[in-house]
Design a protein around this motif. Structure first.
Motif, PDB file in Angstrom:
ATOM      1  N   HIS A  42     -35.102  -9.120 -11.640  1.00 56.21           N
ATOM      2  CA  HIS A  42     -34.791  -8.794 -10.246  1.00 56.21           C
ATOM      3  C   HIS A  42     -34.196 -10.023  -9.576  1.00 56.21           C
ATOM      4  CE1 HIS A  42     -35.083  -7.072  -6.264  1.00 56.21           C
ATOM      5  NE2 HIS A  42     -35.764  -8.123  -5.848  1.00 56.21           N
ATOM      6  N   ASP A  98     -42.501  -7.099  -0.138  1.00 56.78           N
ATOM      7  CA  ASP A  98     -42.130  -5.756   0.247  1.00 56.78           C
ATOM      8  C   ASP A  98     -40.959  -5.257  -0.600  1.00 56.78           C
ATOM      9  OD1 ASP A  98     -43.195  -3.969   2.203  1.00 56.78           O
ATOM     10  OD2 ASP A  98     -41.185  -3.907   3.085  1.00 56.78           O
ATOM     11  N   GLU A  99     -39.989  -6.143  -0.776  1.00 48.30           N
ATOM     12  CA  GLU A  99     -38.785  -5.769  -1.517  1.00 48.30           C
ATOM     13  C   GLU A  99     -39.104  -5.448  -2.970  1.00 48.30           C
ATOM     14  OE1 GLU A  99     -35.586  -8.633  -1.079  1.00 48.30           O
ATOM     15  OE2 GLU A  99     -34.756  -7.919  -2.992  1.00 48.30           O
ATOM     16  N   GLN A 101     -41.765  -4.362  -4.256  1.00 51.07           N
ATOM     17  CA  GLN A 101     -42.569  -3.151  -4.486  1.00 51.07           C
ATOM     18  C   GLN A 101     -41.711  -2.045  -5.101  1.00 51.07           C
ATOM     19  OE1 GLN A 101     -45.854  -3.061  -4.200  1.00 51.07           O
ATOM     20  NE2 GLN A 101     -45.808  -5.161  -3.462  1.00 51.07           N
ATOM     21  N   ASP A 102     -40.399  -2.111  -4.817  1.00 50.35           N
ATOM     22  CA  ASP A 102     -39.507  -1.090  -5.345  1.00 50.35           C
ATOM     23  C   ASP A 102     -39.125  -1.344  -6.798  1.00 50.35           C
ATOM     24  OD1 ASP A 102     -39.541   0.063  -2.858  1.00 50.35           O
ATOM     25  OD2 ASP A 102     -37.754  -1.004  -2.173  1.00 50.35           O
ATOM     26  N   VAL A 103     -39.427  -2.546  -7.300  1.00 50.87           N
ATOM     27  CA  VAL A 103     -39.100  -2.860  -8.692  1.00 50.87           C
ATOM     28  C   VAL A 103     -40.133  -2.195  -9.591  1.00 50.87           C
ATOM     29  CG1 VAL A 103     -38.805  -4.714 -10.389  1.00 50.87           C
ATOM     30  CG2 VAL A 103     -38.114  -5.076  -8.010  1.00 50.87           C
ATOM     31  N   ARG A 104     -39.663  -1.448 -10.543  1.00 47.74           N
ATOM     32  CA  ARG A 104     -40.574  -0.766 -11.459  1.00 47.74           C
ATOM     33  C   ARG A 104     -41.191  -1.818 -12.381  1.00 47.74           C
ATOM     34  NH1 ARG A 104     -39.961   1.425 -16.288  1.00 47.74           N
ATOM     35  NH2 ARG A 104     -41.208   3.199 -16.928  1.00 47.74           N
TER      36      ARG A 104
END
Lengths: 134, 134
Positions: A42, A98-99, A101-104
């Protein structure tokens, strides 16, 4: 005949993005150690999770670490590996947390791994073993 | 629910004897590094080959190293790993070299890997991740 080919950065990044389990090399109580981790790529960083208070937590507080993935292409001896070396740090900024959290990104050892560790992908190298002639 | 089980020494040795590729964690120019190696278990030691003059040669001259194997049991998150930590040395005694010629041990990167490196299996630890309840 077998020979070793150095992989360029693009190829290394492609391989890093195609896998989900790697190994992190750290120092625990002055001794070297290697543990498997589930990871994600990421924003030009390797990200993985661990439990606060674990050996991995303590060993990744602004410390140099090695991160490796490898694979074989099915034939005996044929294989490749990619190595990332960098200074680990913990993700603490709320906006960043927060950002990502969307990473699997599932932890290797259970959902109580609440700490996010990152390694910048600055020093990246890779090699592949071929059969045949260069 | 997932939980981490510590593996006893016998289980670690059984797993070590069932695999052929592991990763060695060393220090190269003061930086940590991890490389895959083909290995064999012989006489309570991990044995692998490298090329004289390589980074692995230089980094394994009476130096502490980590050696790791891991595997998954097919289900997502389910997996195990074994870690051996010890002081590497090179096999130089002619009688020993003669003996290990019989050990089935191909180098990861070509047949010119003429140097035999060993790590004593003194510090051996392992863990397995289970789904369910302990």
């Amino acid at each position: 005949v077998e020979y070793l080919e150095a992989l360029d950065r693009d190829e290394c990044l492609r391989l890093l993005e195609g896998r989900g389990v790697g190994r992190i090399g750290i120092t625990v109580l002055d001794l070297p150690a290697i543990f498997p981790v589930n990871y994600a790529v990421h924003d030009n960083e390797i990200l993985f999770r661990t439990r606060g208070g674990s050996d991995l937590d303590v060993a990744t507080r602004e410390m140099m670490a090695a991160f490796e993935i490898d694979g074989t292409d099915g034939l005996y001896h044929e294989g490749w590996s990619v190595l990332v070396v960098g200074r680990c740090s913990h993700v603490t900024d709320p906006a960043e947390l927060d950002e990502i959290q969307d990473v699997r990104l599932s932890p290797w050892a259970g959902e109580d791994r609440d700490l996010y560790v990152r390694i910048p992908m600055e020093m990246v190298s890779g090699r592949r073993i071929h059969h045949g002639h260069p």
